[in-house]
Write a protein that holds these residues in place. Structure first.
Motif, mmCIF file in Angstrom:
data_model
loop_
_atom_site.group_PDB
_atom_site.id
_atom_site.type_symbol
_atom_site.label_atom_id
_atom_site.label_comp_id
_atom_site.label_asym_id
_atom_site.label_seq_id
_atom_site.Cartn_x
_atom_site.Cartn_y
_atom_site.Cartn_z
ATOM 1 N N LEU A 1 21.721 -44.122 -31.910
ATOM 2 C CA LEU A 1 21.592 -43.835 -30.479
ATOM 3 C C LEU A 1 20.295 -44.347 -29.866
ATOM 4 C CD1 LEU A 1 22.985 -40.181 -30.486
ATOM 5 C CD2 LEU A 1 24.206 -42.312 -30.021
ATOM 6 N N PHE A 2 19.285 -44.594 -30.687
ATOM 7 C CA PHE A 2 18.028 -45.146 -30.171
ATOM 8 C C PHE A 2 17.332 -45.911 -31.284
ATOM 9 C CE2 PHE A 2 17.275 -40.700 -31.403
ATOM 10 C CZ PHE A 2 16.234 -40.831 -32.322
ATOM 11 N N ALA A 3 16.390 -46.729 -30.918
ATOM 12 C CA ALA A 3 15.692 -47.546 -31.912
ATOM 13 C C ALA A 3 15.034 -46.654 -32.949
ATOM 14 C CB ALA A 3 14.652 -48.426 -31.227
ATOM 15 N N PRO A 4 15.378 -46.820 -34.214
ATOM 16 C CA PRO A 4 14.810 -45.961 -35.258
ATOM 17 C C PRO A 4 13.287 -45.969 -35.244
ATOM 18 C CG PRO A 4 16.639 -47.224 -36.135
ATOM 19 C CD PRO A 4 16.377 -47.758 -34.758
ATOM 20 N N GLY A 5 12.719 -44.745 -35.300
ATOM 21 C CA GLY A 5 11.268 -44.590 -35.301
ATOM 22 C C GLY A 5 10.636 -44.569 -33.933
ATOM 23 N N SER A 6 11.449 -44.768 -32.872
ATOM 24 C CA SER A 6 10.870 -44.863 -31.532
ATOM 25 C C SER A 6 10.662 -43.513 -30.866
ATOM 26 C CB SER A 6 11.756 -45.732 -30.630
ATOM 27 O OG SER A 6 13.032 -45.120 -30.426
ATOM 28 N N ARG A 7 11.453 -42.501 -31.275
ATOM 29 C CA ARG A 7 11.312 -41.180 -30.679
ATOM 30 C C ARG A 7 11.955 -40.133 -31.568
ATOM 31 N NH1 ARG A 7 15.900 -39.138 -28.186
ATOM 32 N NH2 ARG A 7 17.562 -40.607 -27.630
ATOM 33 N N TYR A 8 11.793 -38.875 -31.173
ATOM 34 C CA TYR A 8 12.393 -37.741 -31.877
ATOM 35 C C TYR A 8 13.788 -37.464 -31.335
ATOM 36 C CZ TYR A 8 13.420 -32.727 -32.365
ATOM 37 O OH TYR A 8 14.029 -31.522 -32.574
ATOM 38 N N GLY A 9 14.732 -37.216 -32.217
ATOM 39 C CA GLY A 9 16.085 -36.825 -31.824
ATOM 40 C C GLY A 9 16.719 -36.034 -32.953
ATOM 41 N N TYR A 10 16.761 -34.728 -32.810
ATOM 42 C CA TYR A 10 17.217 -33.837 -33.885
ATOM 43 C C TYR A 10 18.585 -34.265 -34.391
ATOM 44 C CZ TYR A 10 17.504 -29.391 -36.427
ATOM 45 O OH TYR A 10 17.575 -28.427 -37.407
ATOM 46 N N SER A 11 18.723 -34.361 -35.713
ATOM 47 C CA SER A 11 19.972 -34.844 -36.291
ATOM 48 C C SER A 11 20.347 -34.050 -37.530
ATOM 49 C CB SER A 11 19.850 -36.327 -36.659
ATOM 50 O OG SER A 11 21.010 -36.759 -37.352
ATOM 51 N N ASN A 12 21.469 -33.367 -37.474
ATOM 52 C CA ASN A 12 22.020 -32.698 -38.651
ATOM 53 C C ASN A 12 22.589 -33.691 -39.670
ATOM 54 O OD1 ASN A 12 21.807 -29.668 -38.252
ATOM 55 N ND2 ASN A 12 22.656 -30.293 -36.290
ATOM 56 N N PRO A 13 23.342 -34.722 -39.245
ATOM 57 C CA PRO A 13 23.835 -35.684 -40.236
ATOM 58 C C PRO A 13 22.705 -36.339 -41.039
ATOM 59 C CG PRO A 13 25.034 -35.952 -38.185
ATOM 60 C CD PRO A 13 23.907 -34.983 -37.904
ATOM 61 N N GLY A 14 21.567 -36.595 -40.391
ATOM 62 C CA GLY A 14 20.459 -37.216 -41.102
ATOM 63 C C GLY A 14 20.008 -36.408 -42.301
ATOM 64 N N ILE A 15 20.042 -35.074 -42.181
ATOM 65 C CA ILE A 15 19.634 -34.223 -43.303
ATOM 66 C C ILE A 15 20.715 -34.198 -44.380
ATOM 67 C CG2 ILE A 15 18.790 -31.945 -43.955
ATOM 68 C CD1 ILE A 15 16.992 -33.519 -42.020
ATOM 69 N N ILE A 16 21.972 -34.323 -43.986
ATOM 70 C CA ILE A 16 23.041 -34.409 -44.978
ATOM 71 C C ILE A 16 22.849 -35.642 -45.847
ATOM 72 C CG2 ILE A 16 25.536 -34.603 -45.338
ATOM 73 C CD1 ILE A 16 25.899 -33.227 -42.613
#
Length: 397
Positions: free
Chosen positions: A180-195
């Motif tokens: 959804l946005f350039a990786p590392g450019s901002r914070y965006g809470y993500s549950n799948p990322g922790i999975i």
């Protein structure tokens, strides 16, 4: 001063763990201030129709203040005690991050490794910002990889499971997932990322996530009554029920539910006595050489360095490598919140004074702040947290 923002997390709890001698004498004003906190806690839960909750304050491994309120299970009239087992939802994510750091310290990965090195299925994800292999493990830990927030991309339906149950279900969604946005450019809470972090732990350790964390974090810390998902039969007598409030009606979620493949996101169940042991580890209680065997202090403190601003104080003003940092009244706090299946929870650690606060309720809400059962229990977190950070934490120098 803290800003009061509507938080989707839990209640407040301040705790110190009962295993070894207290670090210092309890401040003279502590009992008076704690009495005020406890009174506000009880009053708020009563007004907002919360079934039960707990609130503790600790320094090192000594419990200085605690409060238990209401019922763990309404139907049976079973009260909340210090043995009551609550669901901790997204606070589980901090255990996942610690497990990743353990693997790093053993030389099995680096935080700059591309995630696709361990989860090649992610190559099917659409990344309009560049090569998906640029997304790193550290970006997953700091919620800055660009993945969506929710596990399911659709609204919940009664016939859908509580959470995806199998890895194959997530893999099937990957060709229809986008960054959804350039990786590392901002914070965006993500549950799948922790999975995906949980998947890395399983692939490198050769064990199920729950088994790895139990063997390498829970048991070494003495958290013997903590577990994931379904309650062991001998602990059912202490298991809290969860309650969702909708339209003024409180409905029991049930004593147990399965978080499925999302267990690394939010599958932990634990009593406050065990969680106090976890807080003592985080707060750096002196006299515990075994903590270094779980994770070196330097590695833990490296996880707490701010990575990106969150734009809110809901969970913290900055995201770190697996936690959130919050600055209030001139002090830094490290913490995490949780919200799932009726439970609202949080903890905050003040590392410099080895103090910590942790709290939980077993009842949610679906309305704005108010005095009825529709009032969202997350407001309790904000109110009690703010009061603690203004009046209790500052007592410790």
């Amino acid at each position: 001063m803290l800003r009061h923002l509507n938080w989707s997390a839990a209640l407040l709890l301040v705790v110190l763990l009962p295993v070894r001698p207290v670090l210092a004498q309890k401040p003279a004003a502590f009992d008076r201030e704690w009495a005020g906190i406890r009174s506000a806690f009880d009053s708020s839960l009563r007004q907002q129709g919360v079934a039960g909750g707990s609130l503790w304050f600790v320094q090192g491994d000594a419990v200085l203040g605690r409060a238990e309120y209401g019922l763990a299970d309404v139907a049976s009239g079973r009260p909340v005690t210090d043995s009551t087992i609550f669901h901790w939802a997204s606070i589980t994510k901090t255990f996942t991050a610690i497990a990743i750091m353990q693997l790093r310290d053993r030389g099995l990965l680096t935080l700059d490794d591309p995630v696709v090195k361990y989860v090649p299925e992610l190559r099917e994800v659409h990344d309009s910002f560049g090569d998906i292999s640029r997304i790193t493990i550290s970006q997953l830990m700091s919620h800055s990889a660009g993945f969506r927030n929710g596990t399911w991309p659709w609204g919940g339906r009664p016939w859908q499971p509580f959470e995806p149950t199998r890895w194959a279900q997530l893999v099937a969604m990957m060709p229809y997932t986008e960054i959804l946005f350039a990786p590392g450019s901002r914070y965006g809470y993500s549950n799948p990322g922790i999975i995906y972090l949980g998947r890395i732990i399983e692939r490198l350790s050769g064990e199920d996530y729950e088994v790895y964390v139990d063997k390498n974090i829970l048991k070494p810390l003495g958290m013997y009554r903590s577990y994931f998902d379904i309650t062991p039969y001998h602990l059912l007598k202490d298991r809290s029920n969860g309650y969702e409030v909708s339209g003024g009606k409180r409905t029991a979620v049930g004593l147990d539910f399965d978080t499925g493949i999302t267990v690394s996101n939010g599958g932990l169940n634990s009593p406050l006595t065990d969680m106090a042991r976890y807080l003592a580890f985080l707060a750096g209680a002196p006299g515990h050489p075994e903590y270094e065997g779980v994770l070196k202090r330097g590695s833990l403190e490296a996880m707490w360095r701010p990575v990106l601003p969150t734009g809110s104080t809901a969970e913290g003003d900055s995201v770190t490598g697996g936690f959130f940092s919050l600055h209030a009244e001139g002090r830094r706090y490290i913490g995490k919140t949780g919200s799932q299946a009726g439970y609202r929870s949080f903890f905050y650690v003040q590392p410099e004074t080895h103090t910590a606060a942790i709290g939980v309720t077993n009842t949610s809400g679906d309305g704005d702040r108010g005095t009825g059962p529709d009032a969202d229990a997350s407001w309790l977190l904000v109110d009690v947290r703010d009061r603690l950070m203004r009046r209790v934490f500052p007592l410790f120098k």
